[in-house]
Write an enzyme that holds these catalytic residues in place. Structure first.
Site, PDB file in Angstrom:
ATOM      1  N   LEU A 326      10.153   2.491   6.836  1.00  0.00           N
ATOM      2  CA  LEU A 326      10.997   3.037   5.776  1.00  0.00           C
ATOM      3  C   LEU A 326      12.362   3.379   6.353  1.00  0.00           C
ATOM      4  O   LEU A 326      12.472   4.185   7.278  1.00  0.00           O
ATOM      5  CB  LEU A 326      10.350   4.286   5.170  1.00  0.00           C
ATOM      6  CG  LEU A 326       8.951   4.069   4.584  1.00  0.00           C
ATOM      7  CD1 LEU A 326       8.258   5.403   4.358  1.00  0.00           C
ATOM      8  CD2 LEU A 326       9.035   3.284   3.288  1.00  0.00           C
ATOM      9  N   GLN A 379      10.042  -2.931  13.702  1.00  0.00           N
ATOM     10  CA  GLN A 379      10.469  -3.975  12.763  1.00  0.00           C
ATOM     11  C   GLN A 379      11.910  -4.367  13.067  1.00  0.00           C
ATOM     12  O   GLN A 379      12.788  -3.503  13.167  1.00  0.00           O
ATOM     13  CB  GLN A 379      10.366  -3.499  11.311  1.00  0.00           C
ATOM     14  CG  GLN A 379      10.647  -4.607  10.313  1.00  0.00           C
ATOM     15  CD  GLN A 379      10.605  -4.129   8.867  1.00  0.00           C
ATOM     16  OE1 GLN A 379      11.469  -3.379   8.426  1.00  0.00           O
ATOM     17  NE2 GLN A 379       9.593  -4.557   8.126  1.00  0.00           N
ATOM     18  N   CYS A 410      13.951  -7.768   3.036  1.00  0.00           N
ATOM     19  CA  CYS A 410      14.882  -6.697   2.691  1.00  0.00           C
ATOM     20  C   CYS A 410      15.832  -7.167   1.586  1.00  0.00           C
ATOM     21  O   CYS A 410      16.488  -8.203   1.727  1.00  0.00           O
ATOM     22  CB  CYS A 410      15.671  -6.261   3.926  1.00  0.00           C
ATOM     23  SG  CYS A 410      16.868  -4.946   3.593  1.00  0.00           S
ATOM     24  N   LYS A 449       7.009  -9.526   7.210  1.00  0.00           N
ATOM     25  CA  LYS A 449       7.020  -8.821   5.919  1.00  0.00           C
ATOM     26  C   LYS A 449       7.920  -9.593   4.967  1.00  0.00           C
ATOM     27  O   LYS A 449       9.093  -9.835   5.266  1.00  0.00           O
ATOM     28  CB  LYS A 449       7.510  -7.381   6.076  1.00  0.00           C
ATOM     29  CG  LYS A 449       7.273  -6.516   4.842  1.00  0.00           C
ATOM     30  CD  LYS A 449       7.554  -5.044   5.125  1.00  0.00           C
ATOM     31  CE  LYS A 449       7.101  -4.165   3.971  1.00  0.00           C
ATOM     32  NZ  LYS A 449       7.878  -4.372   2.754  1.00  0.00           N
ATOM     33  N   ASN A 512       1.495  -4.751  -0.623  1.00  0.00           N
ATOM     34  CA  ASN A 512       2.417  -3.618  -0.643  1.00  0.00           C
ATOM     35  C   ASN A 512       3.027  -3.495  -2.030  1.00  0.00           C
ATOM     36  O   ASN A 512       3.462  -4.489  -2.604  1.00  0.00           O
ATOM     37  CB  ASN A 512       3.511  -3.822   0.413  1.00  0.00           C
ATOM     38  CG  ASN A 512       4.574  -2.739   0.382  1.00  0.00           C
ATOM     39  OD1 ASN A 512       5.756  -3.015   0.478  1.00  0.00           O
ATOM     40  ND2 ASN A 512       4.167  -1.487   0.235  1.00  0.00           N
ATOM     41  N   ASP A 514       3.461   0.106  -4.990  1.00  0.00           N
ATOM     42  CA  ASP A 514       2.964   1.038  -6.014  1.00  0.00           C
ATOM     43  C   ASP A 514       1.620   1.677  -5.683  1.00  0.00           C
ATOM     44  O   ASP A 514       0.917   2.137  -6.588  1.00  0.00           O
ATOM     45  CB  ASP A 514       2.856   0.343  -7.385  1.00  0.00           C
ATOM     46  CG  ASP A 514       4.174  -0.246  -7.851  1.00  0.00           C
ATOM     47  OD1 ASP A 514       5.227   0.217  -7.357  1.00  0.00           O
ATOM     48  OD2 ASP A 514       4.163  -1.173  -8.685  1.00  0.00           O
ATOM     49  N   ARG A 538       6.662   4.069  -0.642  1.00  0.00           N
ATOM     50  CA  ARG A 538       7.208   5.196  -1.406  1.00  0.00           C
ATOM     51  C   ARG A 538       6.143   6.228  -1.761  1.00  0.00           C
ATOM     52  O   ARG A 538       6.458   7.412  -1.930  1.00  0.00           O
ATOM     53  CB  ARG A 538       7.883   4.678  -2.681  1.00  0.00           C
ATOM     54  CG  ARG A 538       9.214   3.996  -2.437  1.00  0.00           C
ATOM     55  CD  ARG A 538       9.848   3.564  -3.748  1.00  0.00           C
ATOM     56  NE  ARG A 538       9.036   2.562  -4.422  1.00  0.00           N
ATOM     57  CZ  ARG A 538       9.212   2.181  -5.688  1.00  0.00           C
ATOM     58  NH1 ARG A 538      10.168   2.733  -6.414  1.00  0.00           N
ATOM     59  NH2 ARG A 538       8.447   1.248  -6.237  1.00  0.00           N
TER      60      ARG A 538
END
Length: 672
Positions: A326, A379, A410, A449, A512, A514, A538
């Protein structure tokens, strides 16, 4: 009379209409502009203030003046309390006026110093510590040391080589050359004749140079907080301290003929082969080129030397609770909190490859690892195979990590415009080059990712999922949104399931998007058994105790007091990481406020009519079960500042804060 007035009026010249009446026809853009003006007039939206951009010379001059001011006390003087302890005397760049520093120093904060314990250790900040009153023995200044619990610091020798662009990446360059990704025009060193190559090979054999030509990796040390470290490191955002011994500076080696002697140079204890590889200032460039060519030829001719993906140390992510990398908020203190609350796997913040290769201390601070992070990865993000591969080799040598994750999802404009992040989703051949070159360079597992695609409705990861496994990736994390969606709408978990079922057995797939309760976790794992695990992002920012809920399979109706204790743990970890002086306190406050801009969205379980809460809910304002719970539910930055003052004391004068991300509190007039 009336006729005369009418006649006189008709003789007067006609006045031109004001410009406002000659406006062009209303278009959607003009409507938006008008609405924006109305909001500004109502005070709902503050127009951006145009700041004058300062030159690098101005910024450097301001930093030098700040160090000479009474605010910046010499670190050696702060630790010992003796003016004569600084080896630089009058040439020191910091202030030596102890009385002036004490006169302007803010009052001490409540609580205990995070560096002082009952085992005889002392605070490395000494007089500058904001908890100076709690120091014991010799007026709070002692010579004891506390063992650092953080690793992956950048050594000064390596940083100097990166600054001067003198670092050699022999292994990465040999892999790039073997894959045809290193063109003839990209090498800055000159080639030599075949006879010189043979001489170099003979010299290497006689000196016992290893096959890959790399020096000893894993040199993990960081400079201590003294004048020398401050002069070399400059402005280090991390500001962390260490008591490890700094490696000795490498001595200059006299180049004789085609090589150097294999003995130690000037008693430095550094073998000649290490100096030759890591310090190319004293080595002829032809030697490095020759070694590179020889290694590449060996790798090309002897395929057995290549490490097969199956031979790498694999990490089983199945069933593990994975805290997502994050940006800004996923710092080391936050990861420590999540580890305490049950996270199994942690990953550092996204670091840009170009900044790491330039030796930027602020970017290398993102790679730091705490001793409690037993399964940790970093990362990195880059646009080209050479930068990503060389960064991976550098991290493999200088840091202790369990895996390296490559960001290809990203959505930020500044990253995408440079060809990195989710921009790579439109360039599958470049994705192949990056993954193949990186996995062939380092022995650590390489993970990727990604997002579902670049444009909404045009998913493409399902067509690449088999190839990603063949290219050498050990695992892939799929965020169930496209780059165009960013973080809007719901994540497409059906598409994630589809990709997981298509993936080969050697490639682990993580989902990934929610995940906000143990119900979401259980549903995704049961709906698709092929899914290895779920990455939580999140959801952990809003309620980091989600890891406890998943492990204990319950909805935790956490009280406001328990939430405040979590914030206290974060603050203490932040002071250990960023420092207990004034600068460290304000840095901790800044990142605490960034985190609070997420936590206010949590609604206590005891107040919900429908359980569990969903991540996309935007609940209305409500009163909590006590005043503290009501304060924590506020979407006002002014209330977040009040919470920070409960933990870190009063904010400085003229203090303002606006969250880095776009949130409801950003548009409020009271937030400045």
């Amino acid at each position: 009379m009336l006729a005369e007035k009418i006649a006189a009026a008709s003789l007067q010249p006609i006045k031109t209409l004001p410009p406002i009446l000659h406006a062009p026809p209303i278009t959607p853009s003009t409507k938006t502009h008008a609405l924006t003006e109305q909001k500004q007039n109502r005070g709902c939206l503050q127009p951006p203030m145009a700041k004058e951009k300062k030159s690098k010379r101005q910024l450097k001059r301001e930093r030098q003046q700040e160090k000479k001011s009474a605010v910046s006390l010499c670190p050696e003087l702060a630790k010992t309390g003796n003016v004569d302890s600084c080896p630089y005397k009058n040439n020191c760049r910091f202030n030596h006026d102890l009385e002036a520093f004490k006169a302007q120093k803010p009052e001490d904060l409540e609580g205990e110093c995070p560096f002082v314990d009952g085992e005889g250790s002392c605070c490395p900040y000494g007089l500058a510590c904001r908890f100076y009153g709690t120091h014991k023995g010799n007026d709070g200044v002692r010579n004891g040391k506390k063992q650092r619990s953080e690793i992956n610091g950048l050594s000064k020798d390596v940083q100097k080589l990166l600054w001067k662009n003198k670092m050699k990446f022999l292994k990465a360059d040999s892999v790039l050359k073997s894959l045809g990704l290193m063109g003839p025009g990209k090498s800055k060193v000159k080639k030599v004749d075949e006879e010189e190559v043979e001489k170099v090979v003979d010299a290497n054999d006689s000196h016992g140079t290893n096959e890959n030509g790399c020096g000893d990796g894993g040199n993990e040390s960081a400079g201590k907080l003294d004048c020398t470290a401050e002069e070399l490191a400059g402005d280090d955002v991390d500001g962390a301290l260490t008591d490890e011994v700094r490696p000795q500076k490498k001595a200059k080696a006299a180049v004789e003929g085609n090589g150097c002697s294999g003995e130690e140079v000037n008693g430095s204890g550094i073998p000649e082969k290490d100096i030759e590889i890591n310090c190319p200032l004293e080595t002829e460039p032809e030697l490095v080129t020759d070694k590179l060519e020889v290694i590449a030829d060996i790798v090309e001719t002897d395929g057995s030397l290549k490490l097969h993906p199956r031979e790498k140390k694999l990490i089983d992510f199945r069933g593990k609770l994975f805290l997502a990398p994050l940006t800004t908020v996923g710092n080391l203190p936050f990861r420590r909190v999540c580890k305490t609350l049950g996270a199994d796997v942690t990953c550092g913040e996204m670091a840009m490859c170009t900044n790491l290769l330039q030796g930027q201390a602020s970017e290398w601070a993102l790679l730091r690892r705490h001793s409690s992070e037993d399964l940790f990865g970093v990362q990195i993000c880059g646009a080209y195979p050479d930068t990503v591969t060389r960064t991976a080799e550098l991290i493999d040598q200088e840091c202790t990590v369990d895996f390296i994750d490559i960001n290809m999802g990203c959505p930020i404009d500044i990253v995408v415009n440079k060809g990195a992040g989710s921009s790579l989703l439109t360039k599958p051949m470049r994705m192949k080059s990056i993954i193949e070159a990186t996995s062939g360079t380092v022995e650590k597992p390489i993970t990727v990712k990604v997002r579902t695609g670049y444009f909404e409705g045009k998913n493409r990861i399902d067509s690449l999922i088999v190839d990603i496994g063949k290219w050498g990736a050990s695992a892939v994390t799929i965020h169930g949104r496209s780059r165009q969606q960013r973080y809007s709408k719901l994540a497409d978990w059906d598409y994630i399931y589809q990709c997981a079922r298509k993936s080969p057995d050697s490639l682990q797939v993580l989902g990934n998007g929610d995940v906000f309760s143990f119900v979401d976790w259980n549903k995704h794992r049961s709906d698709c058994p092929e899914l290895s695990s779920c990455m939580i992002a999140r959801g952990a920012l809003i309620k980091p105790w989600i890891f406890t809920e998943i492990k204990e399979q319950r909805h935790w109706d956490i009280s406001s007091g328990e939430r405040l204790n979590i914030l206290k743990d974060y603050v203490r970890s932040g002071l250990e990481h960023w420092g207990s002086d004034t600068k460290g306190v304000e840095t901790t406050r800044h990142f605490l406020l960034e985190w609070l801009s997420y936590t206010y969205r949590y609604v206590p379980v005891g107040l919900l009519d429908v359980i569990p809460q969903r991540l996309n809910w935007r609940p209305p304002s409500y009163y909590g079960r006590d005043d503290l719970e009501t304060l924590m539910a506020s979407d006002s930055a002014a209330d977040w500042i009040r919470i920070s003052e409960m933990l870190l004391g009063k904010v400085p004068d003229s203090f303002t804060f606006a969250p880095k991300h776009k949130s409801n509190a950003y548009d409020r007039a009271e937030n400045g």
